[in-house]
Design an enzyme around this catalytic site. Structure first.
Site, PDB file in Angstrom:
ATOM      1  N   SER A 438      20.882   2.471 -43.454  1.00 18.03           N
ATOM      2  CA  SER A 438      20.705   2.947 -42.079  1.00 18.03           C
ATOM      3  C   SER A 438      19.353   3.599 -41.841  1.00 18.03           C
ATOM      4  O   SER A 438      18.798   3.490 -40.739  1.00 18.03           O
ATOM      5  CB  SER A 438      21.837   3.900 -41.697  1.00 18.03           C
ATOM      6  OG  SER A 438      21.926   4.963 -42.616  1.00 18.03           O
ATOM      7  N   HIS A 491      18.318   9.222 -40.796  1.00 15.70           N
ATOM      8  CA  HIS A 491      18.171   8.460 -39.555  1.00 15.70           C
ATOM      9  C   HIS A 491      16.915   8.888 -38.793  1.00 15.70           C
ATOM     10  O   HIS A 491      16.133   8.050 -38.342  1.00 15.70           O
ATOM     11  CB  HIS A 491      19.403   8.664 -38.661  1.00 15.70           C
ATOM     12  CG  HIS A 491      20.638   8.037 -39.205  1.00 15.70           C
ATOM     13  ND1 HIS A 491      21.890   8.243 -38.654  1.00 15.70           N
ATOM     14  CD2 HIS A 491      20.837   7.197 -40.262  1.00 15.70           C
ATOM     15  CE1 HIS A 491      22.795   7.561 -39.330  1.00 15.70           C
ATOM     16  NE2 HIS A 491      22.176   6.921 -40.316  1.00 15.70           N
TER      17      HIS A 491
END
Length: 519
Positions: A438, A491
């Site tokens: 991610s 992230h």
């Protein structure tokens, strides 16, 4: 009546052959590879549930699906629903057959003392004549998990491992190879607060302790060898908590009080009941579903190529112009996940210790010289859902972005922003096991976001893409704030570094876009 006979010939008989062949073939391979030859070991849940549920879709898709096109459905969703139901009809009796196979083929070996297990051929069941269960020097593991639809249940579990010795004076020894496992469970609502859960678990532990004290574990009919299950792993962890005995590859057993002859229960009745019921329902579906007109079937169905079906189904895994690196990255992540599953580490989730062994990101280890974890952690995932979500995101951004910046820049951005995301993770988290693609995916989204902000594309296209990207990024960041375990530091690190790279590349990408007239 003519239509029913045609449907019976075209669809029902082939489905019946697929069903019977799959059940017999899978059960035979299970017996040959994992029981008779014992070639290697995989998790029993995978062998008894996930493979029987997943593999039937292969013959359904390639052999039955083209025949289902002869039927007249209002939309493709109903067609998919029929295919899924066909998989279920095959899967349920197959699962029951595996349970029956394990219990029915398990041999019962009579031994005098527990140490004689090693002198006999390995079997599933044992009767033991002379033994001592040490209830004092036990190992205990307290753990919990969530279950049910939408994780509505909170399951409390206590695993107790008791040494099995030949006689009571053997407690003076410092080694024990054989252990008796006992599992205690209780379930409450997952909507309770953490404080309420702690109180409930304490009450459960106190009740379990009293039940354990008053249970005579010397009274049993036979012992069953614990297979390669999550329970086996938890019993091993419980054994590690004992302070009296050393152990090396402990042998775990569970006690049964029922007669050995009753071990199969009513599995055969359930097998024939679910198989017969499923085939009957399948027949009813065919009876109430109309056939396509003959002309349509001839022109549309018979011309469909099996190769085109295959390409259509797995196109997202096949590299092609403008979408070359993304399928390769998806394949690498899938292969690593499959290897970990077949290694017996889990399916829906992997324990942190296994992820660390395979290269997860962890600050104490990275700062101790294992910097390679910043890269390897990008290709590890915590379980099926984690993998699925990330691969959907990677596929989505790959479709949008890779054709605009080219293979080399795309790959370097993926790896570079992924490493930066890993660094951000260990900078923010002192001792958290971090894994997943991610961070790198957010890096690609950040790059694309920069191209949109600096108006590389025409206004109409720019507006549509911008809303999509902001929606994806915003939802995922909010989920990271609300749901424990999501690494928002990675992230954000990936997003910012990707945006910076996008800013640096925006002029050249805009020039290439205009020159090549990308659409």
């Amino acid at each position: 009546m003519k239509d029913l006979a045609e449907k019976f010939k075209l669809i029902y008989i082939p489905f019946l052959v697929i069903t019977i062949s799959f059940i017999i073939g899978y059960t035979f391979l299970h017996w040959l590879l994992f029981i008779e030859l014992d070639l290697f070991s995989i998790k029993e849940m995978f062998l008894k549930f996930w493979l029987p549920f997943g593999l039937p879709y292969i013959p359904i898709y390639f052999f039955l699906r083209p025949r289902l096109k002869h039927l007249k459905f209002k939309d493709d969703n109903k067609s998919f629903g029929v295919q899924f139901f066909a998989v279920v009809i095959i899967a349920i009796p197959t699962m029951i057959a595996q349970e029956y196979l394990v219990t029915s083929t398990g041999k019962l070996t009579t031994i005098k003392t527990i140490a004689e297990i090693q002198k006999h051929e390995k079997t599933k069941y044992y009767t033991l004549q002379k033994f001592y269960i040490d209830k004092e020097n036990i190992g205990v593991l307290n753990t919990s998990e969530v279950s049910g639809k939408n994780n509505e249940h909170f399951d409390m579990l206590i695993y107790v491992a008791m040494p099995i010795l030949e006689k009571s004076r053997d407690t003076s020894k410092y080694e024990c190879k054989y252990w008796l496992g006992k599992k205690y469970t209780s379930q409450i609502s997952n909507h309770f607060s953490n404080t309420e859960k702690q109180i409930k678990f304490k009450e459960f532990a106190q009740t379990t302790e009293q039940e354990f004290k008053h249970t005579d574990f010397n009274q049993f009919t036979y012992l069953e060898l614990v297979g390669n299950t999550d329970d086996h792993d938890n019993f091993n962890d419980a054994i590690e908590e004992n302070t009296q005995y050393d152990f090396n590859k402990p042998i775990l057993l569970e006690a049964h009080n029922d007669p050995f002859e009753n071990r199969n229960g009513k599995k055969m009745a359930w097998f024939f009941g679910t198989l017969g019921g499923g085939l009957l329902v399948w027949l009813l579906i065919l009876m109430f579903t109309k056939l396509q007109p003959a002309k349509y079937r001839k022109s549309k169905i018979e011309g469909i190529s099996k190769i085109s079906n295959l390409k259509e189904s797995f196109g997202f895994l096949i590299p092609k112009e403008g979408f070359y690196i993304t399928p390769i990255l998806i394949n690498i992540n899938l292969i690593i996940f499959i290897i970990m599953v077949f290694s017996g580490f889990g399916f829906f989730s992997f324990k942190g210790k296994y992820l660390l062994e395979w290269g997860a990101n962890y600050r104490p280890l990275v700062t101790n010289g294992q910097g390679w974890r910043l890269l390897t952690s990008l290709f590890l995932h915590g379980g099926l859902i984690h993998l699925f979500n990330n691969m959907i995101g990677l596929w989505f951004i790959g479709i949008l972005l890779e054709k605009y910046i080219g293979k080399t820049k795309y790959l370097l951005t993926y790896l570079g922003t992924g490493i930066i995301a890993s660094i951000a993770s260990i900078w923010w988290n002192e001792a958290t096991v971090s894994i997943g693609a991610s961070g790198a995916i957010f890096g690609l989204f950040g790059l694309f976001l920069a191209l949109l902000v600096f108006k590389v594309f025409p206004n109409d296209t720019n507006k549509v893409y911008l809303n999509m990207i902001l929606g994806y990024v915003g939802i995922n960041l909010i989920m990271g704030l609300l749901i424990p375990g999501i690494d928002n530091a990675a992230h954000i690190g990936g997003l910012i570094s990707g945006f910076t790279i996008g800013f640096l590349l925006s002029d050249s990408v805009k020039e290439n876009y205009l020159n090549n007239n990308f659409n």
